[in-house]
Design a protein around this motif. Structure first.
Motif, PDB file in Angstrom:
ATOM      1  N   VAL A  86       0.839  -1.197   0.000  1.00 21.38           N
ATOM      2  CA  VAL A  86       0.000   0.000   0.000  1.00 21.38           C
ATOM      3  C   VAL A  86       0.876   1.249   0.000  1.00 21.38           C
ATOM      4  CG1 VAL A  86      -1.645   1.361   1.361  1.00 21.38           C
ATOM      5  CG2 VAL A  86      -2.018  -1.083   1.059  1.00 21.38           C
ATOM      6  N   TRP A  87       1.899   1.195   0.832  1.00 25.29           N
ATOM      7  CA  TRP A  87       2.788   2.356   0.950  1.00 25.29           C
ATOM      8  C   TRP A  87       3.509   2.624  -0.380  1.00 25.29           C
ATOM      9  CZ3 TRP A  87       8.325   2.736   3.002  1.00 25.29           C
ATOM     10  CH2 TRP A  87       8.642   4.072   3.252  1.00 25.29           C
ATOM     11  N   PRO A  92       5.385   7.482  -4.679  1.00 27.09           N
ATOM     12  CA  PRO A  92       6.364   7.205  -5.741  1.00 27.09           C
ATOM     13  C   PRO A  92       7.795   7.232  -5.209  1.00 27.09           C
ATOM     14  CG  PRO A  92       4.791   8.907  -6.414  1.00 27.09           C
ATOM     15  CD  PRO A  92       4.561   8.653  -4.953  1.00 27.09           C
ATOM     16  N   ARG A  93       8.032   8.073  -4.188  1.00 33.17           N
ATOM     17  CA  ARG A  93       9.367   8.181  -3.602  1.00 33.17           C
ATOM     18  C   ARG A  93       9.770   6.884  -2.916  1.00 33.17           C
ATOM     19  NH1 ARG A  93      13.063  12.057  -1.345  1.00 33.17           N
ATOM     20  NH2 ARG A  93      13.099  11.175   0.731  1.00 33.17           N
ATOM     21  N   ALA A  94       8.839   6.342  -2.116  1.00 34.96           N
ATOM     22  CA  ALA A  94       9.099   5.074  -1.432  1.00 34.96           C
ATOM     23  C   ALA A  94       9.304   3.959  -2.457  1.00 34.96           C
ATOM     24  CB  ALA A  94       7.933   4.734  -0.503  1.00 34.96           C
ATOM     25  N   ALA A  95       8.488   3.988  -3.526  1.00 32.52           N
ATOM     26  CA  ALA A  95       8.593   2.946  -4.551  1.00 32.52           C
ATOM     27  C   ALA A  95       9.971   2.973  -5.197  1.00 32.52           C
ATOM     28  CB  ALA A  95       7.502   3.147  -5.601  1.00 32.52           C
ATOM     29  N   GLN A  96      10.476   4.201  -5.393  1.00 29.99           N
ATOM     30  CA  GLN A  96      11.788   4.343  -6.021  1.00 29.99           C
ATOM     31  C   GLN A  96      12.892   3.794  -5.111  1.00 29.99           C
ATOM     32  OE1 GLN A  96      12.940   8.352  -6.685  1.00 29.99           O
ATOM     33  NE2 GLN A  96      14.471   7.832  -8.237  1.00 29.99           N
ATOM     34  N   LEU A  97      12.802   4.156  -3.829  1.00 28.13           N
ATOM     35  CA  LEU A  97      13.807   3.689  -2.873  1.00 28.13           C
ATOM     36  C   LEU A  97      13.781   2.168  -2.715  1.00 28.13           C
ATOM     37  CD1 LEU A  97      13.560   6.333  -0.003  1.00 28.13           C
ATOM     38  CD2 LEU A  97      15.518   5.900  -1.496  1.00 28.13           C
ATOM     39  N   ALA A  98      12.585   1.596  -2.781  1.00 24.91           N
ATOM     40  CA  ALA A  98      12.449   0.167  -2.493  1.00 24.91           C
ATOM     41  C   ALA A  98      12.699  -0.702  -3.714  1.00 24.91           C
ATOM     42  CB  ALA A  98      11.049  -0.109  -1.942  1.00 24.91           C
ATOM     43  N   SER A  99      12.740  -0.108  -4.881  1.00 17.96           N
ATOM     44  CA  SER A  99      12.730  -0.936  -6.093  1.00 17.96           C
ATOM     45  C   SER A  99      13.943  -1.871  -6.164  1.00 17.96           C
ATOM     46  CB  SER A  99      12.636  -0.060  -7.338  1.00 17.96           C
ATOM     47  OG  SER A  99      13.843   0.651  -7.512  1.00 17.96           O
ATOM     48  N   LEU A 100      15.127  -1.381  -5.848  1.00 18.90           N
ATOM     49  CA  LEU A 100      16.319  -2.235  -5.958  1.00 18.90           C
ATOM     50  C   LEU A 100      16.313  -3.363  -4.922  1.00 18.90           C
ATOM     51  CD1 LEU A 100      18.906  -2.799  -7.504  1.00 18.90           C
ATOM     52  CD2 LEU A 100      20.129  -1.403  -5.829  1.00 18.90           C
TER      53      LEU A 100
END
Lengths: 260, 267
Positions: A86-87, A92-100
């Motif tokens: 959900v987060w 989008p910022r969290a998604a970017q940080l978590a993607s790797l």
């Protein structure tokens, strides 16, 4: 039997005709040809083994162990995955940080952490639940993220026009809109959990249905092995049918029907 | 007398702010200029229609009024105040009712959303919703989900939800574009009555020239690439309007000619 019961029986019967006929055919063919193999058992022997396992309660004990590990692991991995999903869907910022990190950890086969979990928890239900939680976390995370990202943008505009706060946009619009897809994710995740539980039991953990199957195999009792396999099939089928029925009941009228 | 009137008139006029005012508005998306030099105003209580070819920025114009979009240059004002974002004074009816309604809420639940947003006390909601359903001709359908309603009925739910927030400005983006001809005519008459009754100012975007003349006090015709105001016509047709008589009125036909020629020229 009333008329309704007979109608019901007649409507269900054709679906069972093929598998039952097939079993009968196998029984006859095996008796005629007197075929012998360690990997085969007569359907009648399998049925007897299944009844015996039911009679002495072993099948229920083993089922309780497997379902118990799933019942602990799925909520832990599922809820963590759901919250993080959900987060990531909202920010989008969290998604970017978590993607790797997500892309690095996700490809690890859950069974590959069996040795690690054995070191941490030893053998038993906790170790198995931890592996199930790990296996369920990733699909739940990704499917929930996509469910949130897939919310109709028009609905968000409606919410903004009504001046709903960010929190209410999530609770009143984004979350309910994502729920049917999250429910589908839960269904898929439970299927994965069953696979991982049984695999863990066959590979390492001396509990549950997987252990019953590998024990039967190692002691050259194929009829017991088949009995547990059939039991597993029935279990998986019941699980899925139950969840689909629940889905229809919860969302049928409002969200349209879902495909099986 | 006359000199007193002449002195008072400008003062009185200054007090009545337009409901919607565009002042030299320009909007760019990257290198593309969507609208340019757009200036016009709509008086309180007026029913204004906007027509124009596709790509002339009709929908963009509405989004500028909602505050979901900000101009690159110039100023948009609502009720005399520069637009800073969405406001509960402004409601918008989208064309795609199927996507604008919450599928998991009944008609009643969808209307309730607006009441929840404006903070109507829970015990007053049921009564308000019943009145709104009645107003849009959906009494007895409150317990149905959008998927169980026809297109026209779904659009009525959306209109009721917009009216529920008590807007002073009602924006409509080709609201009847996806409906069949007969339903469209019925809804045209309904919306004319509802807007008049609520006293709201209406800005109605359509690609249907007849619909614009039939509903509007004034019709703004836009031209495309970039979107600019090309022509404004005053519709002096008597109200309430009638689907047969109004459409056969010589003035209706004359305005239809004017707009049609204009659209052909700018196409």
């Amino acid at each position: 039997m009333s008329r309704r019961h007979i109608d019901l029986l007649l409507s269900v019967l054709p679906a069972w005709l093929v598998p039952l006929g097939l079993l009968g055919g196998i029984e006859i063919a095996m008796r005629i040809t007197a075929i012998q193999s360690d990997g085969l058992a007569l359907p009648s022997q399998v049925a007897a083994a299944l009844l015996a396992a039911i009679a002495d309660g072993e099948i229920f004990l083993r089922t309780a162990e497997t379902i118990g590990a799933i019942a602990v692991g799925v909520p832990i991995g599922g809820i963590l995955g759901l919250l993080l999903g959900v987060w990531l869907g909202l920010s989008p910022r969290a998604a970017q940080l978590a993607s790797l990190p997500v892309e690095l950890f996700r490809p690890i086969p859950p069974v590959a952490i069996i040795p690690l979990m054995m070191l941490i928890y030893g053998l038993g239900i906790r170790m198995e639940a931890a592996i199930i939680a790990f296996a369920c976390f990733w699909p739940m995370l990704l499917l929930t993220r996509d469910a949130v990202l897939g919310v109709e943008p028009r609905l968000i505009e409606v919410a903004r026009m009504l001046g709903l706060s960010r929190r209410k946009q999530i609770t009143k619009i984004a979350f309910p809109a994502a729920i049917p897809r999250i429910f589908t994710a839960v269904r898929l995740t439970l299927g994965i959990a069953l696979i991982v539980a049984v695999t863990t039991e066959i590979a390492a953990n001396p509990i549950g249905l997987g252990y019953a199957i590998i024990s039967a195999g190692l002691s050259l009792r194929p009829e017991v092995m088949y009995a547990f396999l059939i039991w597993l099939a029935i279990l998986g089928w019941l699980l899925n049918a139950g969840l689909i029925a629940l889905h229809h009941r919860l969302f049928g009228a409002a969200y349209g029907e879902v495909a099986a | 007398m006359s000199h007193i009137n002449a002195r008072l008139a400008p003062v009185a006029k200054a007090r009545i702010e337009p409901a919607i005012a565009f002042d030299a508005v320009r909007l760019d998306f990257g290198a593309k200029r969507i609208v340019d030099g757009l200036s016009f105003s709509v008086a309180p209580g007026e029913f204004a229609c906007v027509v124009g070819p596709s790509g002339c920025g009709k929908t963009t114009l509405l989004r500028l009024v909602t505050g979901l979009l900000a101009p690159s240059q110039g100023e948009v004002r609502r009720l005399g105040v520069p637009v800073a974002g969405p406001s509960r004074d402004v409601a918008i009816v989208f064309q795609d009712y199927g996507r604008a309604l919450l599928p998991w809420r009944t008609a009643t639940g969808n209307i309730a959303l607006a009441l929840e947003a404006i903070g109507t006390p829970r015990r007053e909601r049921a009564e308000r919703i019943a009145a709104l359903l009645d107003k849009v001709g959906l009494s007895g359908h409150g317990d149905k989900y959008p998927a169980q309603l026809s297109g026209g009925m779904q659009q009525r739910v959306q209109i009721a939800r917009c009216l529920a927030q008590g807007p002073r400005i009602l924006l409509m983006d080709e609201p009847f574009g996806a409906l069949d001809a007969l339903t469209r005519q019925v809804l045209q008459d309904e919306i004319a009555g509802l807007v008049r009754e609520s006293g709201a100012t209406a800005l109605f975007v359509t690609h249907d020239l007849d619909e614009a003349i039939y509903l509007g006090d004034r019709v703004f015709a836009l031209e495309a690439n970039p979107g600019r105001l090309a022509e404004v016509i005053d519709v002096g047709l008597p109200r309430p309007r009638d689907q047969l008589q109004t459409r056969e009125h010589p003035e209706f036909l004359r305005l239809r000619h004017v707009l049609f020629n204009h659209v052909q020229k700018t196409h």
